[in-house]
Design a protein around this motif. Structure first.
Motif, PDB file in Angstrom:
ATOM      1  N   ALA A   1       0.833  -1.207   0.000  1.00 22.01           N
ATOM      2  CA  ALA A   1       0.000   0.000   0.000  1.00 22.01           C
ATOM      3  C   ALA A   1       0.869   1.258   0.000  1.00 22.01           C
ATOM      4  O   ALA A   1       0.549   2.243  -0.671  1.00 22.01           O
ATOM      5  CB  ALA A   1      -0.929   0.004   1.206  1.00 22.01           C
ATOM      6  N   LEU A   2       1.969   1.221   0.744  1.00 30.46           N
ATOM      7  CA  LEU A   2       2.860   2.387   0.761  1.00 30.46           C
ATOM      8  C   LEU A   2       3.466   2.625  -0.611  1.00 30.46           C
ATOM      9  O   LEU A   2       3.664   3.770  -1.026  1.00 30.46           O
ATOM     10  CB  LEU A   2       3.972   2.199   1.793  1.00 30.46           C
ATOM     11  N   ALA A   3       3.750   1.547  -1.322  1.00 29.32           N
ATOM     12  CA  ALA A   3       4.297   1.700  -2.677  1.00 29.32           C
ATOM     13  C   ALA A   3       3.288   2.457  -3.550  1.00 29.32           C
ATOM     14  O   ALA A   3       3.663   3.277  -4.396  1.00 29.32           O
ATOM     15  CB  ALA A   3       4.630   0.344  -3.275  1.00 29.32           C
ATOM     16  N   ILE A   4       2.001   2.179  -3.323  1.00 26.41           N
ATOM     17  CA  ILE A   4       0.952   2.873  -4.085  1.00 26.41           C
ATOM     18  C   ILE A   4       0.876   4.342  -3.665  1.00 26.41           C
ATOM     19  O   ILE A   4       0.852   5.248  -4.496  1.00 26.41           O
ATOM     20  CB  ILE A   4      -0.407   2.173  -3.884  1.00 26.41           C
ATOM     21  N   LEU A   5       0.864   4.591  -2.351  1.00 21.54           N
ATOM     22  CA  LEU A   5       0.810   5.977  -1.870  1.00 21.54           C
ATOM     23  C   LEU A   5       2.045   6.762  -2.318  1.00 21.54           C
ATOM     24  O   LEU A   5       1.968   7.951  -2.605  1.00 21.54           O
ATOM     25  CB  LEU A   5       0.673   6.017  -0.347  1.00 21.54           C
ATOM     26  N   ASP A   6       3.198   6.091  -2.381  1.00 21.30           N
ATOM     27  CA  ASP A   6       4.420   6.754  -2.861  1.00 21.30           C
ATOM     28  C   ASP A   6       4.230   7.242  -4.298  1.00 21.30           C
ATOM     29  O   ASP A   6       4.653   8.333  -4.662  1.00 21.30           O
ATOM     30  CB  ASP A   6       5.619   5.799  -2.819  1.00 21.30           C
ATOM     31  N   ARG A   7       3.594   6.401  -5.107  1.00 14.14           N
ATOM     32  CA  ARG A   7       3.336   6.790  -6.496  1.00 14.14           C
ATOM     33  C   ARG A   7       2.478   8.047  -6.551  1.00 14.14           C
ATOM     34  O   ARG A   7       2.694   8.947  -7.369  1.00 14.14           O
ATOM     35  CB  ARG A   7       2.611   5.661  -7.252  1.00 14.14           C
ATOM     36  N   ILE A   8       1.474   8.087  -5.671  1.00 11.91           N
ATOM     37  CA  ILE A   8       0.517   9.200  -5.673  1.00 11.91           C
ATOM     38  C   ILE A   8       1.156  10.466  -5.095  1.00 11.91           C
ATOM     39  O   ILE A   8       1.079  11.541  -5.681  1.00 11.91           O
ATOM     40  CB  ILE A   8      -0.711   8.844  -4.801  1.00 11.91           C
ATOM     41  N   PHE A   9       1.759  10.334  -3.911  1.00 10.84           N
ATOM     42  CA  PHE A   9       2.182  11.522  -3.167  1.00 10.84           C
ATOM     43  C   PHE A   9       3.631  11.936  -3.430  1.00 10.84           C
ATOM     44  O   PHE A   9       4.019  13.051  -3.109  1.00 10.84           O
ATOM     45  CB  PHE A   9       1.993  11.307  -1.658  1.00 10.84           C
TER      46      PHE A   9
ATOM     47  N   LEU B   1      -2.072   4.479 -13.686  1.00  7.76           N
ATOM     48  CA  LEU B   1      -0.806   4.233 -13.000  1.00  7.76           C
ATOM     49  C   LEU B   1      -0.289   2.817 -13.189  1.00  7.76           C
ATOM     50  O   LEU B   1       0.751   2.450 -12.656  1.00  7.76           O
ATOM     51  CB  LEU B   1      -0.959   4.494 -11.484  1.00  7.76           C
ATOM     52  N   ASN B   2      -1.074   2.011 -13.891  1.00  4.88           N
ATOM     53  CA  ASN B   2      -0.710   0.619 -14.097  1.00  4.88           C
ATOM     54  C   ASN B   2      -0.573  -0.140 -12.775  1.00  4.88           C
ATOM     55  O   ASN B   2       0.308  -0.972 -12.609  1.00  4.88           O
ATOM     56  CB  ASN B   2       0.586   0.517 -14.919  1.00  4.88           C
ATOM     57  N   LEU B   3      -1.412   0.203 -11.824  1.00  6.75           N
ATOM     58  CA  LEU B   3      -1.453  -0.586 -10.592  1.00  6.75           C
ATOM     59  C   LEU B   3      -2.876  -0.633 -10.054  1.00  6.75           C
ATOM     60  O   LEU B   3      -3.686   0.250 -10.320  1.00  6.75           O
ATOM     61  CB  LEU B   3      -0.485  -0.025  -9.550  1.00  6.75           C
ATOM     62  N   VAL B   4      -3.165  -1.701  -9.323  1.00  3.12           N
ATOM     63  CA  VAL B   4      -4.486  -1.863  -8.729  1.00  3.12           C
ATOM     64  C   VAL B   4      -4.477  -1.158  -7.371  1.00  3.12           C
ATOM     65  O   VAL B   4      -3.533  -1.318  -6.596  1.00  3.12           O
ATOM     66  CB  VAL B   4      -4.824  -3.359  -8.561  1.00  3.12           C
ATOM     67  N   GLY B   5      -5.521  -0.396  -7.092  1.00  2.35           N
ATOM     68  CA  GLY B   5      -5.548   0.397  -5.862  1.00  2.35           C
ATOM     69  C   GLY B   5      -6.063  -0.349  -4.654  1.00  2.35           C
ATOM     70  O   GLY B   5      -6.660   0.251  -3.754  1.00  2.35           O
ATOM     71  N   CYS B   6      -5.851  -1.647  -4.609  1.00  2.00           N
ATOM     72  CA  CYS B   6      -6.292  -2.460  -3.474  1.00  2.00           C
ATOM     73  C   CYS B   6      -5.214  -3.505  -3.241  1.00  2.00           C
ATOM     74  O   CYS B   6      -4.687  -4.066  -4.196  1.00  2.00           O
ATOM     75  CB  CYS B   6      -7.624  -3.138  -3.797  1.00  2.00           C
ATOM     76  N   VAL B   7      -4.894  -3.728  -1.967  1.00  2.00           N
ATOM     77  CA  VAL B   7      -3.845  -4.706  -1.672  1.00  2.00           C
ATOM     78  C   VAL B   7      -4.407  -5.954  -0.999  1.00  2.00           C
ATOM     79  O   VAL B   7      -3.660  -6.837  -0.594  1.00  2.00           O
ATOM     80  CB  VAL B   7      -2.723  -4.088  -0.808  1.00  2.00           C
ATOM     81  N   GLY B   8      -5.735  -5.988  -0.857  1.00  6.22           N
ATOM     82  CA  GLY B   8      -6.364  -7.188  -0.303  1.00  6.22           C
ATOM     83  C   GLY B   8      -6.211  -7.349   1.190  1.00  6.22           C
ATOM     84  O   GLY B   8      -6.264  -8.472   1.694  1.00  6.22           O
ATOM     85  N   CYS B   9      -6.049  -6.255   1.916  1.00  4.25           N
ATOM     86  CA  CYS B   9      -5.888  -6.367   3.375  1.00  4.25           C
ATOM     87  C   CYS B   9      -7.210  -6.699   4.051  1.00  4.25           C
ATOM     88  O   CYS B   9      -7.225  -7.177   5.189  1.00  4.25           O
ATOM     89  CB  CYS B   9      -5.292  -5.098   3.970  1.00  4.25           C
ATOM     90  N   GLY B  10      -8.339  -6.393   3.368  1.00  4.74           N
ATOM     91  CA  GLY B  10      -9.647  -6.743   3.903  1.00  4.74           C
ATOM     92  C   GLY B  10     -10.106  -5.893   5.074  1.00  4.74           C
ATOM     93  O   GLY B  10     -11.152  -6.163   5.663  1.00  4.74           O
ATOM     94  N   ARG B  11      -9.362  -4.846   5.415  1.00  8.12           N
ATOM     95  CA  ARG B  11      -9.751  -4.048   6.589  1.00  8.12           C
ATOM     96  C   ARG B  11     -11.080  -3.333   6.365  1.00  8.12           C
ATOM     97  O   ARG B  11     -11.814  -3.060   7.319  1.00  8.12           O
ATOM     98  CB  ARG B  11      -8.649  -3.041   6.921  1.00  8.12           C
TER      99      ARG B  11
END
Lengths: 349, 273
Positions: free
Chosen positions: A100-108, A319-329
């Protein structure tokens, strides 16, 4: 980089933490019926919980806080909001948190306009991740190419084994930290690595079993598919629009900017950035003539669909990535019992 | 490397307030440093302590050190902006978005269709087209206001008509005060025999969502393709760089991919208008 696997005894874990030498040290501890991050600074702490269920919250809030001051204006000549040194170490994050941090890094960080506050915190952070040997019943990282353990691109990773932890570094920052505790570490034994691998396989098997009715989404979800909107609407029907799914989500990053008069300096003004949720009815409401507040998505169903398609279709396009990491929270947090896995099935059908 | 703070507004002095109509004012602004912008790009205007709202400057993009922003009094921020007075300190962030694709219009006929305060962003485009009129085969401006008293920038219509290859036609929804001009919604200025070379033209429209919808439908009826239609979709844009999540149409963020969008790109998504 070459990762050497070593062994850290359970009883040496406090000394290892002590030598990290940071004030902002947070780790996962047991709190009633769940696992949560707590400050470990100042001794006298609860023991770390690194062998149980995943922490109830992700690490998002450490880097993208629920509320923060992002501007003071008119801007003072000297002060910079990002000047503060805030080194932070987190112990207990899981593979999904790292993804998830890898995704947020891409965004922010790697987006059009980097967020200096997020970027600063990320640069000053060290993450000590841990194998997720007891996935929660709502976990589904396996459906999204995830694994309940980390085998690359980490700072330091722990694998709980008999009487201690296998420990390895995969970044310069991580290696420097391990070097400070070299006297606490011994070479890993084959039998310990076998135990680690066995536990990892068991966790994968658990995830496979509990998610077998949900087929993994195709590579490019949504491409050419026709979502079953009636089914989606039925899923949205149990949503009570509390926004918990967005707040607990480790990748959701919608935010609201609002201004107020300076609290400490009445001649200046402050701008705050807070978490927001695209599911909420007021989210995109605009000013309108005669008090009429137009919004592009007046129906909950539309907002529900927008949130899912953003994660599973449009982030893939952009972004060529899925915005869900399957944590289920989100499933755990939802008062209406919405299950993103069910909705996802409708989207990719 | 730590970059600059994208949330921080630049100090901007309010130089002058121009009363345009009973509900519309133009603020003439001087930012501390020049802000170069393209016609159609927008900025976030900060009213200190109250908040920001997105506006596309209505002034000539050639003037980077001074922007005009034309504002309809219609909400929490704009109500208070109407009370601002020369000398007040405001803030600006931006410019954001892509702006109108001027280069695409070279050698083409350009049909501008504006409604109400929607003429404000189009005025920046009219200035930009007028800065180098020979690059465009023709510029045809159609404008609709609700009432004669609500016509925006009436003092400039003659000037626009006076540019060689420009024409300007207007209408009002409701005639009052001895109005002798056209009466009817703006699509009545788009008749079947509209004098535009549809194979070699672009349409740019800005106005309220309901107007944009009918202008789009009318232009499609007239034979324009979705690729020839650009719509200025100024929604509740906030951050300006496609992160805060408010202004998307499908995968597009109006704040960074727009706010002027080619209809062909967005036509398959819900809730466009």
């Amino acid at each position: 980089m070459e990762t050497t696997i070593q062994f850290l005894r359970e009883e040496d874990l406090p000394a290892f933490c002590e030598r990290l030498g940071v004030e902002s040290l947070f780790g996962t501890v047991r709190q009633h019926d769940h696992v949560a991050y707590e400050s470990l600074a100042g001794g006298q702490n609860q023991p770390l919980e690194l062998r149980g269920r995943p922490p109830a919250e992700s690490v998002k809030g450490f880097f993208f806080p629920s509320k923060e001051r992002v501007a003071v204006y008119p801007a003072p000549e000297s002060e910079s909001l990002t000047d503060k040194e805030d080194k932070i170490v987190l112990i207990g994050a899981r593979a999904c948190d790292l993804a998830a941090l890898a995704i947020l890094d891409r965004i922010f960080i790697h987006g059009e306009s980097p967020d200096p506050f997020y970027q600063r915190r990320r640069e000053n952070s060290l993450l000590i991740t841990v194998d997720c040997n007891r996935p929660a019943e709502y976990c589904f990282c396996n459906l999204l190419d995830g694994k309940p353990f980390v085998d690359r691109s980490f700072d330091i990773h722990l694998s709980p084994v008999e009487a201690g932890y296998l420990i390895a570094a995969d970044s310069d920052k991580g290696a420097a930290v391990l070097a400070k505790s070299a006297d606490l570490l011994t070479p890993a034994q084959t039998v310990q690595i076998e135990q680690r691998d066995r536990q990892r396989q068991e966790a994968l098997d658990t995830l496979g079993r509990q998610n077998q009715e949900f087929a993994p989404p195709p590579q490019a979800p949504g491409a050419g598919s026709t979502p079953d909107f009636a089914a989606l609407a039925a899923e949205a029907g149990s949503c009570v629009e509390c926004g918990a799914c967005s707040y607990i989500c480790p990748t959701c990053h919608c935010f609201l900017l609002f201004d107020h008069r300076g609290r400490t300096e009445p001649l200046r003004f402050e701008r705050e950035k807070t978490w927001d949720s695209c599911l909420l009815a007021n989210f995109a409401k605009m000013a309108g003539v005669g008090g009429f507040k137009p919004t592009p998505r007046p129906q909950l169903r539309d907002r529900f669909e927008n949130r899912l398609r953003h994660k599973f279709e449009w982030m893939v396009e952009n972004l060529n990535l899925v915005g869900c990491v399957g944590c289920g929270r989100c499933r755990a947090a939802c008062m209406g019992g919405c299950d993103i896995r069910t909705a996802l099935q409708e989207l990719v059908r | 490397m730590i970059t600059s703070n994208p949330y921080l507004p630049m100090e901007t002095e309010l130089l002058e307030v121009i009363d345009e109509t009973p509900t519309i004012k133009t603020l003439v602004l001087k930012p501390r440093e020049p802000i170069p912008f393209r016609a159609g790009q927008f900025m976030q205007l900060t009213l200190p302590g109250v908040g920001e709202a997105p506006f596309t400057p209505s002034s000539n993009p050639r003037d980077a050190d001074r922007q005009e922003i034309t504002i309809l009094k219609t909400g929490q921020v704009t109500d208070r902006l109407h009370d601002a007075a020369p000398g007040d300190l405001l803030g600006l962030r931006g410019p954001f978005g892509k702006g109108y694709p001027l280069e695409k219009f070279h050698g083409k006929e350009v049909l501008l269709v504006g409604g109400g305060v929607g003429l404000a962003p189009l005025r920046a485009l009219i200035y930009a087209l007028g800065n180098e009129p020979k690059k465009f085969r023709r510029v045809s401006i159609k404008y609709g206001a609700r009432r004669p008293a609500e016509r925006l920038y009436p003092g400039q219509y003659e000037q626009w008509r006076g540019i060689d290859n420009f024409d300007f036609t207007e209408t009002v929804d409701v005639a009052e005060d001895g109005w002798k001009g056209n009466v009817g919604v703006v699509t009545t200025l788009l008749p079947d025999d509209l004098d535009i070379d549809r194979t070699n033209a672009y349409v740019v429209s800005c106005g309220p969502p309901i107007m944009l919808r009918f202008v789009t439908l009318r232009c499609l009826e007239l034979g324009f393709t979705p690729a020839q239609i650009y719509l200025s979709l100024n929604r509740k844009m906030s951050c300006g760089f496609g992160v805060c999540g408010r202004c998307n149409i499908g995968p597009y963020y109006l704040c960074k991919d727009g706010p002027d969008m080619c209809y062909e790109k967005i036509m398959h998504y819900d809730n466009v208008f």
